[in-house]
Design an enzyme around this catalytic site. Structure first.
Site, PDB file in Angstrom:
ATOM      1  N   LYS A 249       0.839  -1.196   0.000  1.00 34.86           N
ATOM      2  CA  LYS A 249       0.000   0.000   0.000  1.00 34.86           C
ATOM      3  C   LYS A 249       0.882   1.257   0.000  1.00 34.86           C
ATOM      4  CE  LYS A 249      -3.298   2.429   2.898  1.00 34.86           C
ATOM      5  NZ  LYS A 249      -4.263   2.395   3.974  1.00 34.86           N
TER       6      LYS A 249
ATOM      7  N   GLU B 167      10.561  -4.512   4.550  1.00 33.26           N
ATOM      8  CA  GLU B 167      10.686  -5.909   4.110  1.00 33.26           C
ATOM      9  C   GLU B 167      10.360  -6.037   2.627  1.00 33.26           C
ATOM     10  OE1 GLU B 167       9.069  -4.876   6.792  1.00 33.26           O
ATOM     11  OE2 GLU B 167       9.122  -6.342   8.426  1.00 33.26           O
TER      12      GLU B 167
ATOM     13  N   GLY C 222      -4.713  -1.870   5.047  1.00 33.23           N
ATOM     14  CA  GLY C 222      -3.912  -3.023   4.605  1.00 33.23           C
ATOM     15  C   GLY C 222      -4.616  -4.349   4.836  1.00 33.23           C
ATOM     16  N   ARG C 223      -5.162  -4.541   6.042  1.00 32.91           N
ATOM     17  CA  ARG C 223      -5.773  -5.842   6.366  1.00 32.91           C
ATOM     18  C   ARG C 223      -7.139  -6.023   5.723  1.00 32.91           C
ATOM     19  NH1 ARG C 223      -4.794  -2.555  10.483  1.00 32.91           N
ATOM     20  NH2 ARG C 223      -6.445  -1.764  11.825  1.00 32.91           N
TER      21      ARG C 223
ATOM     22  N   GLU D 210      -4.772  -6.853  14.754  1.00 26.71           N
ATOM     23  CA  GLU D 210      -4.270  -5.525  14.374  1.00 26.71           C
ATOM     24  C   GLU D 210      -5.411  -4.506  14.471  1.00 26.71           C
ATOM     25  OE1 GLU D 210      -2.627  -4.311  10.340  1.00 26.71           O
ATOM     26  OE2 GLU D 210      -0.748  -4.656  11.381  1.00 26.71           O
TER      27      GLU D 210
ATOM     28  N   HIS E 249      -5.480 -33.086  17.280  1.00 26.85           N
ATOM     29  CA  HIS E 249      -4.388 -33.933  17.761  1.00 26.85           C
ATOM     30  C   HIS E 249      -3.241 -33.106  18.315  1.00 26.85           C
ATOM     31  CE1 HIS E 249      -6.198 -37.617  16.170  1.00 26.85           C
ATOM     32  NE2 HIS E 249      -6.712 -36.794  15.252  1.00 26.85           N
TER      33      HIS E 249
ATOM     34  N   LYS F 273       9.387  -0.880  14.364  1.00 25.81           N
ATOM     35  CA  LYS F 273       9.944  -0.548  13.045  1.00 25.81           C
ATOM     36  C   LYS F 273      11.038   0.510  13.188  1.00 25.81           C
ATOM     37  CE  LYS F 273       5.752  -1.177  10.247  1.00 25.81           C
ATOM     38  NZ  LYS F 273       4.742  -0.524   9.427  1.00 25.81           N
TER      39      LYS F 273
HETATM   40  O1  F6P Z   1       3.180  -3.024   9.801  1.00 28.70           O
HETATM   41  C1  F6P Z   1       1.833  -3.262   9.660  1.00 28.70           C
HETATM   42  C2  F6P Z   1       1.334  -2.885   8.304  1.00 28.70           C
HETATM   43  O2  F6P Z   1       1.255  -1.512   8.173  1.00 28.70           O
HETATM   44  C3  F6P Z   1      -0.001  -3.552   8.023  1.00 28.70           C
HETATM   45  O3  F6P Z   1      -1.057  -2.845   8.506  1.00 28.70           O
HETATM   46  C4  F6P Z   1       0.035  -3.677   6.547  1.00 28.70           C
HETATM   47  O4  F6P Z   1      -0.886  -4.631   6.118  1.00 28.70           O
HETATM   48  C5  F6P Z   1       1.471  -4.093   6.321  1.00 28.70           C
HETATM   49  O5  F6P Z   1       2.187  -3.367   7.285  1.00 28.70           O
HETATM   50  C6  F6P Z   1       2.026  -3.855   4.947  1.00 28.70           C
HETATM   51  O6  F6P Z   1       1.980  -2.513   4.562  1.00 28.70           O
HETATM   52  P1  F6P Z   1       2.189  -2.088   3.064  1.00 28.70           P
HETATM   53  O7  F6P Z   1       1.124  -2.706   2.251  1.00 28.70           O
HETATM   54  O8  F6P Z   1       2.124  -0.606   3.057  1.00 28.70           O
HETATM   55  O9  F6P Z   1       3.548  -2.600   2.611  1.00 28.70           O
END
Ligand code: F6P
Length: 553
Positions: free
Chosen positions: A217, A223, A278-279, A364, A395, A517
């Site tokens: 987003k 990452e 995002g979620r 979240e 199990h 972060k």
């Molecule tokens: O660190 C949490 C978060 O902001 C989530 O809410 C989101 O889904 C994820 O990181 C990834 O964010 P982006 O889509 O901006 O890379």
């Protein structure tokens, strides 16, 4: 949107009433007795959701620790907490995510009936449609082989690089709908910054036939950017010329500027707006890997399945409203029984990532301790959601669910029809028998007399007793189709919404992920030179960093 008149939900009259009801009968409530007293209990407390394609999902709430009076009071709590007003504000495009000053409008992404849905006075429908049209064309081109790589070969592997909401939704949905996947087209997901994730993924791919979807987003997530750069290097090591990137990289993002800085042509960018959290983004361009894998028509049915639940959520009175009931039960257990957790176990191997997906959605969203009126809560909020597919889960940790000291409200999900009815449907029948048996066992338990009758004596007897009266919600779908899956996700989204509304928290921000972060960035710099010991941080962190430096390559 203005702040609610109440600061803390405990101030609400219905909350106080429920506290008294919990003491007078809630904590002693025996669901088996409730069934004996009310022969219509199952009919009353199970609700059948009818989807747009006429398929159905049965939500059986009758094995929960409630009766008419408790339910009435819970519904009253929803009214006093103004769940309906907040819901209407969300569907109206109001900026209910107040700490980020944003609308919460993922529901506009599945507005397939194309009614006007405005944010800041602008109808979102044309833009949503335009992106969907682009996704349709692109996914058709990839699936038909019309879109080729830099050596004119068709794409065989799609790698989605993203994390959190830009990963969990697409992974879960492509896994859940594998039966609809295009044979010969492989989808992969890289999320973890651990180099192993991308390294192991690209081992299975050929740069000439691989398409990378960089899903972020913000397009600033450390990452994802690092993994995307490593993917670009891997690709260019063979393709050599950066002009070939256009055929092998697309971006799913709201941030055009960062996308072009990365080197992706914005023609290959699939956008969405900041009002998509995002979620909640699997319904947006973030779902492109899903559309490519299952085909656009199936993706559209997935959206429509969610839209049908939206309609139900908006139009159905609270006492009949399926996600409202799910949310109210969660509040009942969390805040009055003191339950800490919520177990979701799909009896469905294709749904094996569903609990992981729900973890982000639930935790979240509602892992907050400050209300929308900026006060610290004096009550529990976000439940700890966990789960694994059954029967495997039976199990491993179900022992604790049956006989542990904690109350673990559980949801079990099953489809009546399997995509793989092998051995004359024997597997599905065994799976289904466990689905029914687990919920029944958790409710009925086994008392001392029964245990003794079965031959147990002495000290063994208490070990074999099951207290029972452990609540479950059984969710029975006809089949896990794209439409049914869309509905199930939307059910949990709105359930989470209802919880958050009652707890009076903002379910749509995520400030809690920021501190880690920021610190990781600082420490990242300190790790550049292994020969320089650090002298900052608390003694534990300092000790660990310096030991890492000693042992690192
Ligand atoms: O660190 C949490 C978060 O902001 C989530 O809410 C989101 O889904 C994820 O990181 C990834 O964010 P982006 O889509 O901006 O890379």
């Amino acid at each position: 949107m203005s702040q609610p008149e109440f600061k803390l939900s405990t101030e609400l009259p219905a909350w106080k009433k429920l506290e008294a009801t919990f003491k007078s009968k809630g904590e002693k409530f025996q669901v088996k007795e409730a069934f004996d007293k009310d022969p219509k209990r199952f009919e009353k407390l199970s609700k059948t959701f009818q989807n747009f394609d006429n398929s159905k999902i049965l939500f059986d709430f009758s094995k929960n620790l409630i009766d008419d009076e408790i339910l009435e009071q819970l519904v009253q709590l929803a009214k006093e907490a103004k769940v309906e007003e907040l819901r209407d504000a969300m569907f109206n495009g109001d900026k209910i995510n107040t700490t980020e000053d944003r609308a919460v409008y993922h529901v506009a992404l599945r507005n397939r009936s194309k009614r006007e849905m405005k944010v800041d006075n602008v109808d979102t429908s044309p833009e949503v449609d335009e992106v969907l049209q682009h996704m349709k064309e692109f996914s058709n081109q990839i699936r038909s082989g019309e879109w080729t790589g830099y050596t004119n070969k068709a794409i065989t592997d799609v790698v989605n690089i993203g994390i959190g909401g830009s990963d969990l939704g697409p992974v879960m949905v492509t896994e859940a709908l594998k039966a609809y996947g295009k044979p010969g087209l492989n989808v992969h997901f890289v999320s973890n910054i651990d180099g192993t994730h991308i390294a192991e993924t690209v081992k299975k791919c050929d740069p000439e036939t691989t398409l990378f979807l960089i899903a972020s987003k913000t397009f600033t997530t450390a990452e994802t950017c690092t993994n995307a750069n490593s993917a670009k290097k891997w690709f260019l090591a063979k393709a050599l010329d950066t002009k070939h990137i256009a055929k092998h990289f697309a971006a799913l993002s709201t941030n055009a500027e960062e996308v072009s800085k990365f080197g992706i042509d914005t023609k290959n960018m699939f956008g969405f707006e900041s009002w998509v959290g995002g979620r909640y983004s699997v319904w947006s361009a973030i779902g492109l890997s899903v559309a490519i894998y299952i085909g656009f028509d199936n993706f559209e049915n997935f959206l429509k399945g969610a839209e049908a639940v939206d309609k139900h959520f908006v139009e159905t009175p609270l006492e009949e409203n399926i996600p409202v009931l799910g949310g109210l039960l969660s509040v009942w257990y969390n805040n009055f029984f003191g339950a800490q957790t919520h177990l979701v176990s799909p009896f469905d191997q294709y749904l094996h990532r569903f609990p992981a997906y729900l973890q982000q959605l639930s935790m979240e969203s509602n892992g907050k301790s400050v209300t929308r009126a900026n006060a610290f809560t004096n009550y529990e909020t976000g439940t700890i959601l966990f789960g694994e597919p059954a029967t495997n889960a039976q199990h491993s940790f179900f022992q604790l669910v049956h006989q542990g000291t904690k109350l673990i409200p559980s949801d079990f999900i099953l489809a009546a029809q399997s995509h793989n009815p092998i051995e004359n449907n024997l597997h599905q029948k065994m799976l289904a028998s466990n689905f029914f048996a687990q919920a029944e066992a958790l409710m009925v338990g086994k008392n001392e007399d029964q245990v003794k009758k079965e031959g147990a004596t002495g000290g063994l007897v208490p070990h074999k007793v099951f207290s029972g009266n452990r609540p479950t919600t059984s969710i029975l779908a006809q089949k896990i189709t794209p439409a049914a899956l869309g509905s199930l996700i939307a059910y949990y989204e709105h359930l989470t919404f209802v919880e958050g509304a009652i707890w009076n928290i903002n379910s749509f921000d995520q400030w809690g992920v920021e501190l880690g972060k920021v610190l990781a960035k600082v420490i990242g710099k300190e790790l550049e030179n292994n020969n320089e010991k650090v002298d900052t941080h608390d003694p534990s962190t300092k000790g660990l960093i310096n030991q890492f430096k000693d042992w690192a390559e």
